[in-house]
Design a protein around this motif. Structure first.
Motif: not given
Length: 415
Positions: A357, A366, A369, A372-373, A387-389, A391
């Motif tokens: 981060d 991308y 994220d 993370r998703a 949310n992360h997908y 983003i």
């Protein structure tokens, strides 16, 4: 629709021929920057004329001839500006192509162009960018994506590199063996980036660009022929083959992205896998383990698993840990987090991602994220995953990847 397909075939052909034509014209005129401009004009002329008039029997010769005429016009203008009109006829006649275009072709032109773009006068980043532009045929935007820098910054870098090559007067010929060894790390990195862009295009509507991937493999084979005993060249070629072997299974009927764990492994290319493993085994037997050999070893572990559940994730995690010691990078850390999540659970992967981060090279990328998703989904936090997908989808410039990420978000959100 037929016209669109015809235009696409012509565009593919021009991409394939561009570095060969540039190599031939640069060799004749010894002016890289002007030769690139002339070749671009020839490409535009071809794309304008060939759809109506048909592709000539010798498209490469046609392009070389048109580019050489543009260069001859350039020579005339330069000579006129220097008030040496009396030399025009003799100089232009000497430079104009003969009728036997193919007789003047050198099969090493593209390879020489590759070494020339990696000239010692250039910084490594400029050399890589210029080679991707001249040899790989990538656009400035695609190269900027590969380097994670703004397009305007990359355009300036490429322009300065061309001017440096012109000022250096570097001869258009293959360098000596010691020079080849010195330039090799940059060249291998260039070929790796060209292949990566071909296998997973960073921008546009197509997930893959087969022409770039094939050109990278072809050039790597040529480099290996020049330097057959170098294990890192063999490692890179093995990595390309082991990765390219999955190409047919990576997309669905509408070119939608299919992730590795959902692919039909019967579609994987067994011949490429066998050749890649043979190359890797021979390279590793030399005792020196480098960046590309380690990545090839990771690809081999994936390819040798007949079913996704057979994947040896502890071995992959260990290889990423070793790779992080040999050549640390944010992408290595990202992939190590994925492997750790598969071994120790998604919470471990999410914990490892926190270190990225604060890394400006990847903090807004991308893929961070997207991973993370995926891990939030595995841990059961649907809201964070959605949310992360979303983003990640806004940050990628690849339309197939964006569509895939939005589909995952919609699936979890119940849209």
């Amino acid at each position: 629709m037929a016209d669109c397909q015809h235009d696409a075939r012509i565009e593919h052909l021009l991409r394939e021929l561009a570095p060969q034509v540039l190599g031939a014209v640069a060799r004749r005129f010894r002016d890289f920057s002007s030769a690139e401009d002339a070749v671009q004009e020839a490409m535009i002329a071809a794309f304008t004329q060939w759809p109506q008039q048909g592709v000539p029997d010798n498209p490469r010769g046609w392009l070389i001839q048109v580019a050489c005429r543009r260069m001859a016009d350039h020579v005339r203008g330069e000579i006129a500006r220097r008030e040496r009109e009396t030399a025009v006829a003799a100089e232009v006649e000497a430079l104009l192509p003969t009728l036997e275009i193919e007789a003047d072709m050198d099969p090493n032109d593209t390879l020489v162009l590759l070494f020339m773009c990696c000239h010692p006068a250039l910084t490594p980043s400029s050399a890589i960018a210029l080679t991707l532009r001249a040899v790989g045929g990538l656009t400035t935007a695609e190269i900027a994506n590969a380097f994670l820098v703004p397009e305007a910054t990359m355009a300036q870098r490429i322009s300065r590199a061309k001017q440096t090559i012109k000022a250096s007067g570097v001869p258009f010929r293959l360098p000596s063996p010691p020079q080849r060894s010195e330039l090799l790390p940059q060249i291998l990195h260039v070929l790796y980036l060209i292949f990566s862009e071909g296998y997973a295009s960073s921008i546009g509507s197509h997930l893959q660009r087969l022409d770039l991937a094939r050109e990278a493999i072809r050039l790597t084979r040529n480099i290996k022929t020049l330097m057959p005993d170098n294990p890192e060249i063999a490692g890179l070629l093995a990595l390309m083959l082991l990765t390219d072997a999955r190409r047919a299974a990576r997309t669905g009927p509408h070119e939608e992205l299919i992730p590795l764990d959902k692919q039909d492994r019967t579609l994987w290319d067994g011949a490429e896998i066998s050749e890649g493993i043979e190359l890797l085994t021979a390279a590793l037997s030399r005792g020196s383990v480098g960046l590309y050999q380690l990545q090839a070893a990771i690809a081999a572990v994936h390819d040798e698993a007949e079913k996704v559940e057979d994947t040896d994730w502890p071995q992959i995690m260990a290889l990423y840990e070793l790779l992080n010691r040999v050549s640390p990078s944010p992408m290595v850390t990202l992939n190590h987090a994925i492997a750790a999540a598969m071994v120790h659970g998604p919470a471990k992967g999410l914990d490892l991602l926190r270190a990225l981060d604060s890394d400006p090279r990847i903090a807004g990328h991308y893929r961070l994220d997207a991973v993370r998703a995926h891990l939030f989904e595995k841990i059961g936090d649907r809201e964070a995953a959605v949310n992360h997908y979303r983003i990640a989808a806004t940050r990628t410039t690849s339309i197939p990847e964006r569509n895939y990420l939005m589909t995952q978000a919609a699936r979890l959100a119940g849209d």
